[in-house]
Design an enzyme around this catalytic site. Structure first.
Site, short mmCIF file in Angstrom:
data_model
loop_
_atom_site.label_atom_id
_atom_site.label_comp_id
_atom_site.label_asym_id
_atom_site.label_seq_id
_atom_site.Cartn_x
_atom_site.Cartn_y
_atom_site.Cartn_z
N TYR A 178 0.87 -1.18 0.00
CA TYR A 178 0.00 0.00 0.00
C TYR A 178 0.91 1.25 0.00
O TYR A 178 2.05 1.17 0.45
CB TYR A 178 -0.89 -0.05 1.26
CG TYR A 178 -1.93 1.02 1.33
CD1 TYR A 178 -3.05 0.99 0.48
CD2 TYR A 178 -1.82 2.08 2.23
CE1 TYR A 178 -3.99 2.00 0.54
CE2 TYR A 178 -2.77 3.09 2.29
CZ TYR A 178 -3.85 3.05 1.43
OH TYR A 178 -4.79 4.03 1.48
N ASN A 180 1.52 3.72 1.77
CA ASN A 180 2.22 4.23 2.96
C ASN A 180 3.34 3.30 3.43
O ASN A 180 4.04 3.61 4.39
CB ASN A 180 1.23 4.51 4.10
CG ASN A 180 0.69 3.25 4.75
OD1 ASN A 180 0.68 2.18 4.14
ND2 ASN A 180 0.21 3.36 5.97
N LYS A 181 3.51 2.16 2.78
CA LYS A 181 4.56 1.23 3.19
C LYS A 181 5.92 1.71 2.66
O LYS A 181 5.97 2.63 1.85
CB LYS A 181 4.26 -0.18 2.66
CG LYS A 181 2.90 -0.71 3.02
CD LYS A 181 2.80 -1.22 4.45
CE LYS A 181 1.35 -1.46 4.78
NZ LYS A 181 1.06 -2.25 5.92
N GLN A 182 6.99 1.00 3.07
CA GLN A 182 8.34 1.42 2.66
C GLN A 182 8.42 1.55 1.14
O GLN A 182 9.02 2.48 0.62
CB GLN A 182 9.38 0.41 3.13
CG GLN A 182 9.74 0.51 4.60
CD GLN A 182 8.87 -0.36 5.48
OE1 GLN A 182 7.74 -0.70 5.11
NE2 GLN A 182 9.37 -0.71 6.65
#
Ligand SMILES: *Cc1c(COP(=O)(O)O)cnc(C)c1O
Length: 374
Positions: A178, A180-182
């Site tokens: 998603y 907002n992940k790294q």
């Protein structure tokens, strides 16, 4: 002023790779899928990777592929994103919660054994906010008790513990992409494992129960459409090329927060264990124990009014209304999870967050806290 809580890091290389796929007839099940899977498997150090349309789907398929279902219990943490528990419920098994370690926020290894019963099939730990502390010990504990270990590494791509990557322990591990992940694929997730049978089963389940060597309309088992398109995979391939850059940039932002917020007794900084490399997912501070939940919420509101993105990661899973209804859990069941989650504040955190913004966030956070104790 507007400072987002998170923000993906997309360059022209990612845009070009996505556009290139759009110019081919293979928008899904094309060459980018195996290329992305191999790249993730190589990076993490696992034999097999199976890409799917979300991290939740990845967890769901692992549960199914391991044959976990009604009558089985899975030990997990109440301090996580809801998908960790939902994947257990989706297959009809029972989540059994164990409280967390107040320092690392990961499941408390010392409280696990007391929850093991003849029905227990698996332990499902999470590297909360990217912290891989104790994951290797949890894996050993699972082995000792002859339980599956499923590692929800959805917040920990690039983290290392004792020299090996997060996502290399247990029967299978999952990552999520998603925005907002790294790193991101828009939406997406992946299962990694060293077990060929498990990988094959996940491939079939994500693709309507088809077997690899059978026809398009041959369905060997009940399956899902959890496929990840080649458009997403092309984005993922380019992002993964930059993962070490991402880990470094995020560590730098985390270090700025640490420097500026150090020595304020009202703010508890996230733990960073010695034998680990943190790949930071989010930067979550905690207010001192004297703060109430309404004070914390007022601080969140103050920051939002100033245009600063923030959030209360996480609300305890055992207190979500549908969970209390299904499992009979209640306030007071997991006191450390509750005490922590009442006081957490996730601050703006992403690769290219400038130091000046970190300074602004810290200044406003301190102002907000001053307002509460005045
Ligand atoms: C992000 C995340 C997932 C998966 O999320 P999706 O939105 O389904 O990709 C699962 N577990 C944890 C702990 C996560 O943070």
């Amino acid at each position: 002023m507007k400072i987002n809580l998170s923000s993906p890091d997309i360059t022209q290389a990612e845009i070009d790779a996505v556009v290139a796929v759009l110019k081919t007839p293979q928008l899904s099940l094309g060459p980018k899928l195996p290329e992305f899977e191999q790249a993730i498997a190589d990076y993490v150090g696992r034999k097999y990777a199976v890409a799917v349309n979300s991290g939740t789907s990845a967890l769901h398929l692992v549960m199914l592929a391991l044959g976990i279902g009604p009558g089985d219990e899975v030990i997990t943490t109440p301090f996580s994103f809801i998908a960790t528990t939902n994947c257990i419920l989706m297959v009809g098994a029972k989540p059994v919660f164990v409280d967390i370690d107040p320092k690392t926020y990961n499941i408390d290894i010392n409280k696990i054994v007391a929850k093991i019963t003849p029905q227990t099939k698996a332990i499902l730990p999470v590297e909360v906010f990217g912290n891989p502390a104790n994951l290797d010990k949890i894996y050993q504990l699972a082995q000792k008790h002859n339980l599956y270990c499923i590692e929800d590494s959805c917040e920990a791509l690039g983290s290392k513990v004792n020299g090996h990557m997060a996502g290399t322990l247990g029967d299978a591990s999952t990552f999520a992409f998603y925005p907002n992940k790294q790193m991101t694929t828009g939406e997406g997730g992946i299962i990694v494992t060293d077990n060929k049978q498990l990988a094959d089963r996940c491939c079939s389940l994500r693709n309507q129960g088809r077997d690899a060597d059978a026809g398009w309309l041959a369905h060997a088992r009940l399956g899902y459409n959890f496929r990840l398109s080649d458009i997403n995979c092309a984005l993922g391939i380019e992002q993964l090329k930059r993962i070490e850059e991402f880990v470094t940039k995020r560590a730098r932002v985390a270090q700025w927060y640490r420097e500026i917020l150090a020595d304020d007794p009202r703010i508890i900084l996230p733990a960073e264990p010695d034998d680990c490399r943190m790949s930071w997912f989010v930067f979550v501070v905690r207010l001192a124990d004297s703060f109430t939940v309404s004070q914390r919420d007022a601080i969140l509101q103050y920051l939002r009014d100033k245009g600063i993105g923030c959030n209360n990661y996480f609300t305890p899973i055992h207190l979500q209304p549908f969970i209390t209804e299904q499992l009979g859990t209640k306030k007071g069941d997991f006191p450390i999870t509750e005490a922590v989650s009442q006081r957490t504040i996730a601050l703006p955190f992403y690769n290219n967050l400038p130091r000046s913004s970190v300074e602004t966030v810290c200044k406003e956070l301190k102002n907000a806290i001053d307002n509460q104790i005045r």
